[in-house]
Design an enzyme around this catalytic site. Structure first.
Site, mmCIF file in Angstrom:
data_model
loop_
_atom_site.group_PDB
_atom_site.id
_atom_site.type_symbol
_atom_site.label_atom_id
_atom_site.label_comp_id
_atom_site.label_asym_id
_atom_site.label_seq_id
_atom_site.Cartn_x
_atom_site.Cartn_y
_atom_site.Cartn_z
ATOM 1 C CB SER A 154 -0.891 0.018 1.254
ATOM 2 O OG SER A 154 -1.546 1.260 1.392
ATOM 3 C CE1 TYR A 167 -3.829 -2.050 5.160
ATOM 4 C CE2 TYR A 167 -3.129 0.163 4.545
ATOM 5 C CZ TYR A 167 -3.568 -1.101 4.181
ATOM 6 O OH TYR A 167 -3.737 -1.415 2.852
#
Length: 260
Positions: A154, A167
């Protein structure tokens, strides 16, 4: 002059294939000719996707997989290879997130994210990688020597974003995991790369873009828009192609310029 990527004869395992990016990755690979193994916990949704792919002329199979369970990983990979043959491509896509400030993160929150995004991703890649290595070293049968592993990281792994700190930490680990695997396995013809998507509209977050907070976030993006799952198709196919043998350890930013 036209150019197309043909994955006919290749077998691809896609984790987290029951929805969102995973489902789109599976469709894309099947359209390119690969036999796709759909892996995840929501088996009924996988079966629905299998029917869709088969209805479009593709080849798809379903295996149950919980990436937080080592026995489930071993069983799913073994089942996939028994049913359809040796795995040539892995799309390591399963991932989860929580939204909160770092001071609010509990041990359960932390484990929830890390167990799936880091531990799960590592041991899925390890299990598939061992089998690819065995073929490359001549200790296991297989017509395709080498392999393609694409880890889905990501932009949050490259640029820390507010309220998803854990995250971000997990995806940064996936990026370095990609480089470590590329370094160790590259000499065996196993190419390991990562895609770092920016903000993508999926069924999980679709409602968010219509909220006031979501609209404010879109205004901060370079081109005032979020991406669609199919916007990652070309990056995925490039990294999976037989012709991509010279791309190893790459971290592809597919973010519409968000990380610039």
């Amino acid at each position: 002059m036209s150019y197309s990527i043909d994955l006919s004869g290749r077998v691809a395992l896609v984790t987290g294939a029951s929805s969102g990016l995973g489902a789109q990755f599976a469709r894309t690979l099947a359209q390119a000719g690969a036999c796709v193994v759909l892996a995840g916990r929501r088996t009924e949704r996988l079966k629905t996707l299998r029917s869709e792919i088969e209805g479009a002329g593709g080849d798809a199979h379903v295996v149950t997989l919980d990436v937080t369970d080592l026995d489930s990983i071993k069983s799913a990979v073994a089942h996939a290879e028994t049913e359809v043959g040796t795995l040539d491509i892995l799309i390591n896509n399963s991932g989860v997130s929580t939204t909160q400030r770092l001071t609010e993160v509990t041990p359960d929150d932390y484990d929830f994210v890390m167990d799936t995004n880091v531990r799960g991703a590592f041991f899925v890649a390890q299990e598939v990688g061992k089998r690819m290595l065995a073929r490359a070293q001549g200790s296991a049968p297989g017509t395709f020597i080498g392999g393609r592993i694409v880890n889905i990281a990501s932009m949050a792994g490259l640029r820390v974003l507010s309220q998803i700190g854990v995250y971000s930490m997990s995806k940064a680990a996936v990026i370095h995991m990609t480089r470590a695997m590329a370094l160790e396995w590259g000499k065996y013809g196993i190419n390991v790369n990562a895609i770092c998507p920016g903000y993508i509209d999926t069924e999980i977050n679709h409602h968010h873009w219509g909220t006031e907070q979501g609209k404010k976030l879109v205004e901060l993006l370079p081109r005032k828009r979020v991406g669609q799952p199919q916007d990652l198709d070309t990056s995925l196919l490039m990294l999976c192609a037989n012709e991509s043998h010279f791309i190893n350890g790459a971290i592809i930013q597919a973010d519409d310029g968000f990380g610039v």
